[in-house]
Design a protein around this motif. Structure first.
Motif, PDB file in Angstrom:
ATOM      1  N   VAL A   9     117.771 -19.506  -7.697  1.00  0.00           N
ATOM      2  CA  VAL A   9     117.419 -18.914  -6.411  1.00  0.00           C
ATOM      3  C   VAL A   9     118.364 -19.418  -5.326  1.00  0.00           C
ATOM      4  O   VAL A   9     118.836 -18.642  -4.484  1.00  0.00           O
ATOM      5  CB  VAL A   9     115.954 -19.222  -6.057  1.00  0.00           C
ATOM      6  CG1 VAL A   9     115.648 -18.794  -4.621  1.00  0.00           C
ATOM      7  CG2 VAL A   9     115.017 -18.499  -7.021  1.00  0.00           C
ATOM      8  N   VAL A  13     120.741 -17.042  -3.025  1.00  0.00           N
ATOM      9  CA  VAL A  13     120.723 -17.056  -1.564  1.00  0.00           C
ATOM     10  C   VAL A  13     122.109 -17.392  -1.029  1.00  0.00           C
ATOM     11  O   VAL A  13     122.583 -16.785  -0.058  1.00  0.00           O
ATOM     12  CB  VAL A  13     119.665 -18.051  -1.045  1.00  0.00           C
ATOM     13  CG1 VAL A  13     119.771 -18.200   0.472  1.00  0.00           C
ATOM     14  CG2 VAL A  13     118.264 -17.597  -1.433  1.00  0.00           C
ATOM     15  N   ALA A  47     111.003 -14.602   1.829  1.00  0.00           N
ATOM     16  CA  ALA A  47     112.281 -14.930   2.454  1.00  0.00           C
ATOM     17  C   ALA A  47     112.247 -14.787   3.970  1.00  0.00           C
ATOM     18  O   ALA A  47     113.189 -15.202   4.650  1.00  0.00           O
ATOM     19  CB  ALA A  47     113.384 -14.036   1.888  1.00  0.00           C
ATOM     20  N   LEU A 176     111.684 -19.529  -2.664  1.00  0.00           N
ATOM     21  CA  LEU A 176     112.308 -18.870  -1.513  1.00  0.00           C
ATOM     22  C   LEU A 176     111.777 -19.389  -0.183  1.00  0.00           C
ATOM     23  O   LEU A 176     112.494 -19.369   0.821  1.00  0.00           O
ATOM     24  CB  LEU A 176     112.090 -17.351  -1.592  1.00  0.00           C
ATOM     25  CG  LEU A 176     113.147 -16.533  -2.330  1.00  0.00           C
ATOM     26  CD1 LEU A 176     112.710 -15.084  -2.409  1.00  0.00           C
ATOM     27  CD2 LEU A 176     114.508 -16.647  -1.655  1.00  0.00           C
TER      28      LEU A 176
END
Length: 218
Positions: A9, A13, A47, A176
């Motif tokens: 993750v 990102v 997010a 997230l």
């Protein structure tokens, strides 16, 4: 060694943050139908990318996160769900037989989006990308039929795969949450100024619709 979900993750990102400075507002006519991948997505909620964030910005992140979930489910399926894996292998072989695959190999920002723009009433397309792909697909033999027992077993394995996907999705959303601040900071830096500039330009054009220059109308 397999990377942890936290690492995957974080890297997704990071990749999205590297792309974000290249984003520009779309100038073409918007689509009518909402994106099924992004609309109401718990990933985007985790997010911190709400409905006020342009879809192109959302889609680039949601697609990258979806790839993580898909990879985890694919590994689980290959190890635990032999019937579903067999069906997927047959479908993959069928797809490889297609000579025209316009939806494959796209960048994450475009993956999963419709291949063609929305039609304009009274102006039909001579052809569409999706239509061409369907023509190629029609010439490939269908997969062999399954017995009722095989169908029932396959449905059970599909349910297990869905349950696993939901579990991984929840874990990804939890990860997230730790990236929200830098995601929102990047949106403030790279996205919001462009939106503000567009709104300012729109306001100027509405205030002076016939203005042709700095000295006003001719």
């Amino acid at each position: 060694m397999e990377r942890s979900l936290e690492t995957q993750v974080s890297q997704a990102v990071d990749a999205w943050l590297r792309w974000l400075p290249r984003w520009e507002p779309a100038t073409h006519r918007g689509r009518v139908a909402p994106c099924r991948r992004c609309f109401g997505s718990p990933v985007l909620s985790a997010a911190g990318l709400g409905a006020d964030v342009p879809h192109g910005v959302q889609h680039g992140l949601s697609t990258r996160i979806k790839a993580i979930v898909d990879h985890a489910v694919a590994e689980y399926t290959s190890l635990n769900l032999p019937m579903l894996q067999s069906e997927l292998d047959q479908q993959a072989a069928r797809n490889r037989a297609r000579s025209y695959r316009p939806a494959e190999g796209l960048e994450p920002e475009f993956e999963g989006l419709p291949l063609d723009p929305d039609p304009v009433p009274g102006a039909p397309f001579l052809f569409t990308i999706a239509g061409l792909a369907d023509e190629v697909d029609a010439g490939i033999p269908a997969l062999p039929p399954l017995s009722d027992e095989a169908k029932a077993a396959l449905r059970q394995e599909v349910r297990l795969a869905d349950d696993y996907a939901n579990m991984v999705g929840r874990e990804v959303c939890a990860v997230l949450l730790h990236h929200r601040l830098r995601i929102q900071a990047a949106v403030s830096q790279h996205v919001e100024p462009q939106i503000a500039a567009m709104l300012a330009e729109l306001t100027r054009s509405l205030d002076a619709p016939f203005d042709t220059g700095p000295d006003g109308p001719a």
